[in-house]
Enzyme design. Structure first.
Site, mmCIF file in Angstrom:
data_model
loop_
_atom_site.group_PDB
_atom_site.id
_atom_site.type_symbol
_atom_site.label_atom_id
_atom_site.label_comp_id
_atom_site.label_asym_id
_atom_site.label_seq_id
_atom_site.Cartn_x
_atom_site.Cartn_y
_atom_site.Cartn_z
ATOM 1 N N ASP A 26 0.872 -1.174 0.000
ATOM 2 C CA ASP A 26 0.000 0.000 0.000
ATOM 3 C C ASP A 26 0.910 1.224 0.000
ATOM 4 O O ASP A 26 2.125 1.109 0.207
ATOM 5 C CB ASP A 26 -0.907 -0.008 1.242
ATOM 6 C CG ASP A 26 -1.812 1.212 1.320
ATOM 7 O OD1 ASP A 26 -2.298 1.651 0.255
ATOM 8 O OD2 ASP A 26 -2.038 1.744 2.428
ATOM 9 N N SER A 27 0.316 2.389 -0.162
ATOM 10 C CA SER A 27 1.106 3.622 -0.088
ATOM 11 C C SER A 27 1.621 3.872 1.327
ATOM 12 O O SER A 27 2.520 4.679 1.514
ATOM 13 C CB SER A 27 0.250 4.815 -0.527
ATOM 14 O OG SER A 27 -0.817 5.000 0.382
ATOM 15 N N TYR A 58 -0.753 8.241 -2.612
ATOM 16 C CA TYR A 58 -0.860 7.858 -4.022
ATOM 17 C C TYR A 58 -2.025 8.588 -4.716
ATOM 18 O O TYR A 58 -2.079 8.657 -5.933
ATOM 19 C CB TYR A 58 -1.145 6.351 -4.145
ATOM 20 C CG TYR A 58 0.049 5.424 -4.023
ATOM 21 C CD1 TYR A 58 1.315 5.886 -3.694
ATOM 22 C CD2 TYR A 58 -0.109 4.056 -4.250
ATOM 23 C CE1 TYR A 58 2.389 5.012 -3.581
ATOM 24 C CE2 TYR A 58 0.961 3.177 -4.147
ATOM 25 C CZ TYR A 58 2.211 3.660 -3.813
ATOM 26 O OH TYR A 58 3.264 2.786 -3.716
ATOM 27 N N GLY A 59 -2.984 9.051 -3.896
ATOM 28 C CA GLY A 59 -4.299 9.469 -4.393
ATOM 29 C C GLY A 59 -4.311 10.337 -5.643
ATOM 30 O O GLY A 59 -5.159 10.170 -6.503
ATOM 31 N N ASN A 90 -6.714 0.708 -2.852
ATOM 32 C CA ASN A 90 -7.689 0.902 -3.929
ATOM 33 C C ASN A 90 -7.097 1.692 -5.083
ATOM 34 O O ASN A 90 -7.358 1.401 -6.257
ATOM 35 C CB ASN A 90 -8.921 1.644 -3.390
ATOM 36 C CG ASN A 90 -9.729 0.805 -2.432
ATOM 37 O OD1 ASN A 90 -9.347 0.652 -1.274
ATOM 38 N ND2 ASN A 90 -10.820 0.240 -2.904
ATOM 39 N N THR A 91 -6.299 2.708 -4.748
ATOM 40 C CA THR A 91 -5.746 3.578 -5.791
ATOM 41 C C THR A 91 -4.782 2.801 -6.681
ATOM 42 O O THR A 91 -4.816 2.924 -7.914
ATOM 43 C CB THR A 91 -5.007 4.771 -5.140
ATOM 44 O OG1 THR A 91 -5.844 5.338 -4.124
ATOM 45 C CG2 THR A 91 -4.663 5.820 -6.155
ATOM 46 N N GLU A 168 -1.838 8.153 8.541
ATOM 47 C CA GLU A 168 -0.370 8.018 8.504
ATOM 48 C C GLU A 168 0.261 8.621 9.759
ATOM 49 O O GLU A 168 1.297 8.155 10.223
ATOM 50 C CB GLU A 168 0.210 8.679 7.250
ATOM 51 C CG GLU A 168 -0.028 7.903 5.974
ATOM 52 C CD GLU A 168 0.616 6.514 5.969
ATOM 53 O OE1 GLU A 168 1.769 6.377 6.380
ATOM 54 O OE2 GLU A 168 -0.074 5.555 5.569
ATOM 55 N N CYS A 200 -11.062 3.299 0.351
ATOM 56 C CA CYS A 200 -9.608 3.514 0.462
ATOM 57 C C CYS A 200 -9.183 2.754 1.707
ATOM 58 O O CYS A 200 -9.851 2.834 2.747
ATOM 59 C CB CYS A 200 -9.314 5.004 0.615
ATOM 60 S SG CYS A 200 -7.614 5.363 1.126
ATOM 61 N N THR A 201 -8.086 2.034 1.608
ATOM 62 C CA THR A 201 -7.733 1.147 2.725
ATOM 63 C C THR A 201 -7.219 1.909 3.950
ATOM 64 O O THR A 201 -7.056 1.320 5.009
ATOM 65 C CB THR A 201 -6.682 0.105 2.284
ATOM 66 O OG1 THR A 201 -5.544 0.777 1.720
ATOM 67 C CG2 THR A 201 -7.271 -0.859 1.273
ATOM 68 N N HIS A 202 -6.984 3.199 3.815
ATOM 69 C CA HIS A 202 -6.656 3.973 5.020
ATOM 70 C C HIS A 202 -7.907 4.234 5.866
ATOM 71 O O HIS A 202 -7.806 4.410 7.074
ATOM 72 C CB HIS A 202 -6.029 5.317 4.638
ATOM 73 C CG HIS A 202 -4.561 5.228 4.337
ATOM 74 N ND1 HIS A 202 -4.079 4.699 3.166
ATOM 75 C CD2 HIS A 202 -3.469 5.583 5.074
ATOM 76 C CE1 HIS A 202 -2.750 4.756 3.172
ATOM 77 N NE2 HIS A 202 -2.361 5.280 4.322
#
Ligand code: DGL
Length: 255
Positions: A26-27, A58-59, A90-91, A168, A200-202
């Site tokens: 992931d990012s 990444y968005g 997802n991105t 983050e 979004c996985t965040h």
């Protein structure tokens, strides 16, 4: 075809067995919620997780750049012997999953898809809200899912990049996080959304707060468990389920 690509394909084929780890990337730390769901479902699997903190978020990055980063992460995971790669973002799924599958046709990939279908099927108001990044909304997968499943439903989209920053920073509670969640969620609720899709996985890291704000008005839907089930299906179909591992969970942070 470039020589480097052929050699990484060969390496990936020769290294894989049931006892190999499953790779995730992931990012940043967002996709850890996907790895947690996977570990709950398959406690005997070893895992390796790459958090690309150096390039987070990444968005709003161009798809070509995300593809380049995603290929780099997959090469790293395959070099470490991973038998499957979960694109826990997802991105990155929106931008890169087709390219990854075409580049490594012998590697099973699992990607993220916003849970629009279950939200639409359960919605009584006929309005659902989707929170995701712009990159995810730009993707073919999102457009096709809406076209297939949401023809008679109003799907409201909401880009919530500041949620990524909060997660983050580890700031998933407190007044700043709550204010950010309210600012994004209240307009969706006011417009009649009775389901909120975390695309979004965040965002599942903020789920308790989102549920608190939406309490009594909307249900929160996110696909981590469905992704874990899909990963299990793919491993089982290839005879790659690990009967006896689960003690090694590596976390790699890019800097
Ligand atoms: N966690 C990611 C996603 O699922 C990326 C968020 C970001 O880096 O912008 O979309």
């Amino acid at each position: 075809m470039p020589v480097a690509l052929q050699s990484s394909k060969t390496a990936s084929r020769s290294n894989r067995s049931a006892s190999s780890p499953v790779g995730f990337f992931d990012s940043g730390v967002g996709g850890l919620c996907v790895r947690e769901a996977f570990r709950r479902r398959l406690p005997h699997e070893d895992t390796i997780y790459i958090a690309d903190t150096a390039h987070c978020p990444y968005g709003n990055r161009p798809a070509a750049e995300i593809i380049r980063l995603a290929r780099r992460h997959v090469r790293t995971l395959l070099a470490r012997g991973c038998k499957m790669v979960v694109v826990a973002c997802n991105t990155a799924t929106a931008a890169a999953i087709d390219v990854l599958r075409a580049t490594w046709p012998d590697v099973p990939f699992v990607g993220m898809e916003p849970a629009v279908k279950p939200a639409v099927l359960r919605s009584k108001s006929g309005v659902v809200g989707v929170l995701a990044t712009q990159g995810t909304f730009n993707g073919r997968l999102y457009r096709e899912t809406c076209a297939r499943f949401a023809r008679k439903t109003t799907v409201l989209t909401c880009v919530a990049d500041e949620f990524v920053t909060l997660v983050e920073r580890g700031e998933t509670t407190g007044p700043r996080a709550e204010a950010a969640v309210r600012a994004r969620v209240e307009p969706l609720l006011a417009a009649g959304a009775d389901h909120l899709v975390l695309g979004c996985t965040h965002f599942p890291h903020l789920k308790p707060l989102i549920e608190q704000v939406a309490a009594g008005r909307a249900k929160v839907v996110e696909p981590s468990d469905a992704v874990a089930r899909q990963a299990e299906r793919l491993l089982a179909a290839r005879g790659l389920l690990n009967p006896a591992g689960g003690n090694s969970h590596v976390f790699i942070r890019s800097t």
